[in-house]
Design a protein around this motif. Structure first.
Motif, PDB file in Angstrom:
ATOM      1  N   ALA A  82      43.433  41.890  -8.806  1.00 36.16           N
ATOM      2  CA  ALA A  82      44.460  42.081  -9.838  1.00 36.16           C
ATOM      3  C   ALA A  82      45.841  42.119  -9.194  1.00 36.16           C
ATOM      4  N   TYR A  83      45.975  42.813  -8.078  1.00 30.25           N
ATOM      5  CA  TYR A  83      47.261  42.919  -7.391  1.00 30.25           C
ATOM      6  C   TYR A  83      47.713  41.549  -6.878  1.00 30.25           C
ATOM      7  N   LYS A  84      46.764  40.741  -6.413  1.00 30.53           N
ATOM      8  CA  LYS A  84      47.092  39.395  -5.939  1.00 30.53           C
ATOM      9  C   LYS A  84      47.674  38.569  -7.077  1.00 30.53           C
ATOM     10  N   LYS A  85      47.131  38.722  -8.285  1.00 28.63           N
ATOM     11  CA  LYS A  85      47.689  38.007  -9.440  1.00 28.63           C
ATOM     12  C   LYS A  85      49.131  38.440  -9.699  1.00 28.63           C
ATOM     13  N   LEU A  86      49.381  39.738  -9.573  1.00 26.83           N
ATOM     14  CA  LEU A  86      50.737  40.251  -9.755  1.00 26.83           C
ATOM     15  C   LEU A  86      51.662  39.717  -8.657  1.00 26.83           C
ATOM     16  N   GLN A  87      51.149  39.680  -7.435  1.00 26.64           N
ATOM     17  CA  GLN A  87      51.942  39.175  -6.309  1.00 26.64           C
ATOM     18  C   GLN A  87      52.267  37.697  -6.491  1.00 26.64           C
ATOM     19  N   ASP A  88      51.252  36.910  -6.832  1.00 28.49           N
ATOM     20  CA  ASP A  88      51.441  35.470  -6.969  1.00 28.49           C
ATOM     21  C   ASP A  88      52.423  35.132  -8.085  1.00 28.49           C
TER      22      ASP A  88
ATOM     23  N   SER B 106      53.543  49.657  -8.348  1.00 23.28           N
ATOM     24  CA  SER B 106      53.053  50.265  -7.107  1.00 23.28           C
ATOM     25  C   SER B 106      52.083  49.324  -6.411  1.00 23.28           C
ATOM     26  N   ALA B 107      51.883  49.572  -5.143  1.00 26.18           N
ATOM     27  CA  ALA B 107      50.795  48.918  -4.416  1.00 26.18           C
ATOM     28  C   ALA B 107      49.504  49.587  -4.862  1.00 26.18           C
ATOM     29  N   PRO B 108      48.358  48.945  -4.683  1.00 27.80           N
ATOM     30  CA  PRO B 108      47.092  49.596  -5.031  1.00 27.80           C
ATOM     31  C   PRO B 108      46.911  50.885  -4.229  1.00 27.80           C
ATOM     32  N   PHE B 109      46.342  51.884  -4.874  1.00 29.91           N
ATOM     33  CA  PHE B 109      46.067  53.152  -4.202  1.00 29.91           C
ATOM     34  C   PHE B 109      44.810  53.761  -4.816  1.00 29.91           C
ATOM     35  N   LYS B 110      44.235  54.710  -4.080  1.00 33.52           N
ATOM     36  CA  LYS B 110      42.981  55.335  -4.497  1.00 33.52           C
ATOM     37  C   LYS B 110      43.232  56.742  -5.030  1.00 33.52           C
ATOM     38  N   SER B 111      42.508  57.088  -6.103  1.00 35.37           N
ATOM     39  CA  SER B 111      42.498  58.453  -6.631  1.00 35.37           C
ATOM     40  C   SER B 111      41.043  58.856  -6.802  1.00 35.37           C
TER      41      SER B 111
ATOM     42  N   TRP C 237      54.853  37.325  -9.509  1.00 37.57           N
ATOM     43  CA  TRP C 237      56.173  37.959  -9.507  1.00 37.57           C
ATOM     44  C   TRP C 237      56.537  38.642  -8.199  1.00 37.57           C
ATOM     45  N   LEU C 238      55.646  39.491  -7.702  1.00 38.58           N
ATOM     46  CA  LEU C 238      56.015  40.365  -6.593  1.00 38.58           C
ATOM     47  C   LEU C 238      56.387  39.623  -5.317  1.00 38.58           C
TER      48      LEU C 238
ATOM     49  N   ASN D 182      57.974  36.971  -5.051  1.00 39.72           N
ATOM     50  CA  ASN D 182      59.339  36.451  -5.207  1.00 39.72           C
ATOM     51  C   ASN D 182      60.362  37.578  -5.259  1.00 39.72           C
ATOM     52  N   GLY D 183      59.900  38.816  -5.168  1.00 36.59           N
ATOM     53  CA  GLY D 183      60.794  39.965  -5.275  1.00 36.59           C
ATOM     54  C   GLY D 183      61.133  40.313  -6.716  1.00 36.59           C
ATOM     55  N   ASP D 184      60.425  39.678  -7.658  1.00 35.84           N
ATOM     56  CA  ASP D 184      60.666  39.943  -9.077  1.00 35.84           C
ATOM     57  C   ASP D 184      59.903  41.178  -9.536  1.00 35.84           C
ATOM     58  N   LYS D 185      60.354  41.735 -10.659  1.00 35.21           N
ATOM     59  CA  LYS D 185      59.626  42.831 -11.294  1.00 35.21           C
ATOM     60  C   LYS D 185      58.652  42.216 -12.293  1.00 35.21           C
ATOM     61  N   VAL D 186      57.486  42.814 -12.394  1.00 30.23           N
ATOM     62  CA  VAL D 186      56.471  42.310 -13.317  1.00 30.23           C
ATOM     63  C   VAL D 186      56.863  42.722 -14.734  1.00 30.23           C
ATOM     64  N   PRO D 187      57.013  41.761 -15.657  1.00 28.18           N
ATOM     65  CA  PRO D 187      57.310  42.124 -17.043  1.00 28.18           C
ATOM     66  C   PRO D 187      56.165  42.935 -17.639  1.00 28.18           C
ATOM     67  N   PRO D 188      56.468  43.990 -18.414  1.00 27.31           N
ATOM     68  CA  PRO D 188      55.403  44.811 -19.002  1.00 27.31           C
ATOM     69  C   PRO D 188      54.357  44.003 -19.762  1.00 27.31           C
TER      70      PRO D 188
END
Length: 146
Positions: A63-69, A127-132, A71-72, A74-80
């Protein structure tokens, strides 16, 4: 009885001092708000966030890779709205059906690591992925208020 009531009163005064100390802490927090108004990190009492929750680390990384590819990288913010689509696709939390929307929540409501990340992520940032204790998360901070 008078002697018994004095220690109780003293105890009550002690509690009063603690409560007053709490008020002083709030006052000092208030002073801190002015000092950190530009970023608002660590000074607000409520945050509005979306998240993606996955049980497995591999899935949250996907999922994070999709966000990175998209927007992230490119230094962009992910639209809600885009974050919501990915949350709907990947999140295993019931909130995933609502695009990961958690709405507004106060300090103290969420578990330790989740709260820390939610309240320290700048508005509009992801955020970057993190564990809880519940699994692996990605958070999109949408707002802050006191």
């Amino acid at each position: 009885m008078g002697k018994d009531s004095k220690p109780k009163d003293a105890g009550g005064k002690g509690k009063g001092k603690q409560a007053a100390g709490g008020a002083d802490e709030n006052s000092s927090k208030g002073k801190g708000k002015g000092g950190k108004a530009s970023d608002g990190l660590g000074t607000c009492t409520y945050v509005k966030a979306r998240h993606i929750l996955c049980e497995k680390q591999g899935k949250i990384n996907e999922a994070y890779k999709k966000l990175q590819d998209g927007w992230l990288s490119n230094g962009d913010k992910v639209p809600p709205a885009e974050f919501a689509k990915i949350a709907g696709e990947y999140s295993e939390c019931p909130s995933g059906k609502k695009g990961g929307d958690l709405g507004w929540f106060p300090r103290g409501k969420m578990a330790g690591p989740f709260q820390e990340v939610a309240f320290s992520t700048p508005i509009g940032a992801t955020s970057a992925p993190f564990k809880s204790t519940h699994g692996y998360h990605i958070i999109l901070c949408e707002g802050r208020k006191n």
